[in-house]
Design an enzyme around this catalytic site. Structure first.
Site, PDB file in Angstrom:
ATOM      1  N   ASP A  10      41.038  99.617  84.365  1.00 46.06           N
ATOM      2  CA  ASP A  10      40.115 100.583  83.617  1.00 46.06           C
ATOM      3  C   ASP A  10      40.533 102.155  83.653  1.00 46.06           C
ATOM      4  OD1 ASP A  10      37.525 101.780  82.636  1.00 46.06           O
ATOM      5  OD2 ASP A  10      37.294 102.125  84.738  1.00 46.06           O
ATOM      6  N   ASP A  12      38.646 105.566  83.037  1.00 46.39           N
ATOM      7  CA  ASP A  12      37.603 106.617  83.624  1.00 46.39           C
ATOM      8  C   ASP A  12      37.182 106.089  85.082  1.00 46.39           C
ATOM      9  OD1 ASP A  12      37.753 108.500  81.443  1.00 46.39           O
ATOM     10  OD2 ASP A  12      36.604 107.014  80.239  1.00 46.39           O
ATOM     11  N   GLY A  53      31.192 107.465  74.248  1.00 39.46           N
ATOM     12  CA  GLY A  53      30.691 108.657  74.071  1.00 39.46           C
ATOM     13  C   GLY A  53      29.489 108.847  73.062  1.00 39.46           C
ATOM     14  N   ARG A  56      26.377 107.199  74.204  1.00 42.88           N
ATOM     15  CA  ARG A  56      25.648 108.069  75.277  1.00 42.88           C
ATOM     16  C   ARG A  56      25.116 109.306  74.465  1.00 42.88           C
ATOM     17  NH1 ARG A  56      30.170 109.015  79.328  1.00 42.88           N
ATOM     18  NH2 ARG A  56      29.773 106.484  79.502  1.00 42.88           N
ATOM     19  N   THR A 123      36.559 101.471  77.692  1.00 47.13           N
ATOM     20  CA  THR A 123      35.744 101.952  76.634  1.00 47.13           C
ATOM     21  C   THR A 123      36.135 103.353  76.137  1.00 47.13           C
ATOM     22  OG1 THR A 123      34.008 103.087  77.791  1.00 47.13           O
ATOM     23  CG2 THR A 123      33.979 100.628  77.569  1.00 47.13           C
ATOM     24  N   ASN A 128      42.189 109.755  74.356  1.00 52.34           N
ATOM     25  CA  ASN A 128      41.910 110.249  75.787  1.00 52.34           C
ATOM     26  C   ASN A 128      42.760 109.421  76.942  1.00 52.34           C
ATOM     27  OD1 ASN A 128      39.433 111.566  74.914  1.00 52.34           O
ATOM     28  ND2 ASN A 128      38.252 110.125  75.467  1.00 52.34           N
ATOM     29  N   ASP A 183      35.954 100.680  88.326  1.00 51.77           N
ATOM     30  CA  ASP A 183      35.013 101.609  89.361  1.00 51.77           C
ATOM     31  C   ASP A 183      33.677 101.628  89.222  1.00 51.77           C
ATOM     32  OD1 ASP A 183      35.359 102.989  86.840  1.00 51.77           O
ATOM     33  OD2 ASP A 183      34.203 104.513  87.957  1.00 51.77           O
TER      34      ASP A 183
HETATM   35  C1  XBP Z   1      34.002 105.210  80.794  1.00 49.09           C
HETATM   36  C2  XBP Z   1      33.055 105.694  79.622  1.00 49.09           C
HETATM   37  C3  XBP Z   1      33.627 106.577  78.566  1.00 49.09           C
HETATM   38  C4  XBP Z   1      33.762 107.934  78.806  1.00 49.09           C
HETATM   39  C5  XBP Z   1      33.576 108.604  77.472  1.00 49.09           C
HETATM   40  O1  XBP Z   1      33.669 103.829  80.934  1.00 49.09           O
HETATM   41  O2  XBP Z   1      31.832 105.348  79.836  1.00 49.09           O
HETATM   42  O3  XBP Z   1      32.584 106.380  77.488  1.00 49.09           O
HETATM   43  O4  XBP Z   1      32.715 108.359  79.673  1.00 49.09           O
HETATM   44  O5  XBP Z   1      34.740 108.265  76.437  1.00 49.09           O
HETATM   45  P1  XBP Z   1      34.676 102.718  81.335  1.00 49.09           P
HETATM   46  P2  XBP Z   1      34.280 108.433  74.999  1.00 49.09           P
HETATM   47  O6  XBP Z   1      35.501 103.402  82.833  1.00 49.09           O
HETATM   48  O7  XBP Z   1      33.965 101.531  82.096  1.00 49.09           O
HETATM   49  O8  XBP Z   1      35.432 102.390  80.418  1.00 49.09           O
HETATM   50  O9  XBP Z   1      33.670 109.821  74.802  1.00 49.09           O
HETATM   51  O10 XBP Z   1      35.760 108.815  74.484  1.00 49.09           O
HETATM   52  O11 XBP Z   1      33.582 107.095  74.345  1.00 49.09           O
HETATM   53 MG    MG Z   2      35.218 103.382  84.622  1.00 56.24          MG
END
Ligand code: XBP
Ligand code: MG
Length: 259
Positions: A10, A12, A53, A56, A123, A128, A183
């Site tokens: 993963d 983020d 995002g 969200r 995701t 990024n 995580d």
């Molecule tokens: C990560 C996320 C992502 C970022 C935002 O989840 O939830 O949506 O917060 O990214 P994970 P974008 O670590 O479970 O993959 O704004 O580019 O969608």
């Molecule tokens: Mg994550």
């Protein structure tokens, strides 16, 4: 018992504490658009229930700001905000201000040396991932990963298994030949739903979540001189996550599975 062939990372919260950068990038995008929306840490923790995002932002409007007069072309409005957010996020990351978490570089380099196949399953938006890998790992780090599966390449984001199912198909591997590193509970649920044994290193926003089903839960991957704290599971006396420990955890988890 299946042989461990690949690690699926993963991004983020796992490779780096990026969620704070995401949060600030959302706020910059909102300010730039003349909106008075401010996502503080408490609110953002709640918003993280929804991954992605754009998803969200929509969730925020539905759940926390229903009075906001919605533009007729809501999808375009959200897409525009998200595009600006991605620009702010990548600019910050390209500035090199987002360090990898402890043990991430060491483990990735050791896994490469050990001949394990590497992939990313996230995701987040592909731009990024590129920005983070180049700025924080190595200029050519994208080439270290056989597959970078990111963002909207699948219909349903985590906790749906789609991104892991997609990765397995692309790699031509069975779930029990892989190990995922996550995580968050949403990430763990996604990997487990695809049948992949998963290690969790909790991050700033995911501490205290329910990680039932994880191989092992630690506060960080750790370094030889910076031991992890085991939050759940048995690390067999190890002080940090290395390839040996991953093989050991993987073997125990797949013992009953066909080779
Ligand atoms: C990560 C996320 C992502 C970022 C935002 O989840 O939830 O949506 O917060 O990214 P994970 P974008 O670590 O479970 O993959 O704004 O580019 O969608
Ligand atoms: Mg994550």
């Amino acid at each position: 018992m299946s042989e461990l062939k690949a690690l699926l990372f993963d991004v983020d919260g796992t490779l780096a504490e990026t969620e704070e950068v995401h949060r600030q990038a959302f706020n910059s995008a909102f300010a730039e658009a003349g909106l008075d929306w401010v996502w503080d840490q408490d609110l953002y923790r709640q918003l993280l229930a929804v991954t992605g995002g754009k998803e969200r932002i929509r969730y925020y409007l539905d759940r926390f700001n229903p009075e906001f007069p919605r533009p007729a072309a809501l999808d375009d409005f959200i897409a525009g905000l998200h595009q600006a957010k991605t620009r702010h996020y990548t600019e910050t990351v390209e500035g090199g201000r987002v360090p990898l978490r402890p043990g991430v570089r060491r483990l990735i380099e050791a896994a490469r040396d050990a001949g394990l196949r590497l992939a990313i399953a996230t995701t987040t938006t592909p731009a990024n991932v590129t920005a983070l890998l180049r700025a924080s790992l190595a200029e050519d780090a994208e080439d270290w990963f056989e597959l970078i599966a990111a963002g909207g390449v699948v219909p349903n984001k985590k906790p749906a298994p789609d991104i892991y199912d997609y990765s397995l198909e692309k790699l031509g591997l069975q779930p029990e030949q892989c190990l995922a590193l996550e995580d968050s509970r949403n990430g763990l649920r996604s990997a487990l739903a695809a049948g992949i044994p998963t290690l969790v290193s909790v991050s700033h926003y995911t501490q205290g979540e329910d990680f039932d089903g994880a191989l092992l839960v630690v506060d960080q991957l750790g370094e030889p001189d910076q031991p992890f704290r085991v939050l759940a599971g048995d690390a067999a006396g190890a002080s940090h996550v290395d390839v040996d420990l991953l093989r050991q955890l993987h073997a125990a988890a797949t013992e009953a599975a066909p080779a």
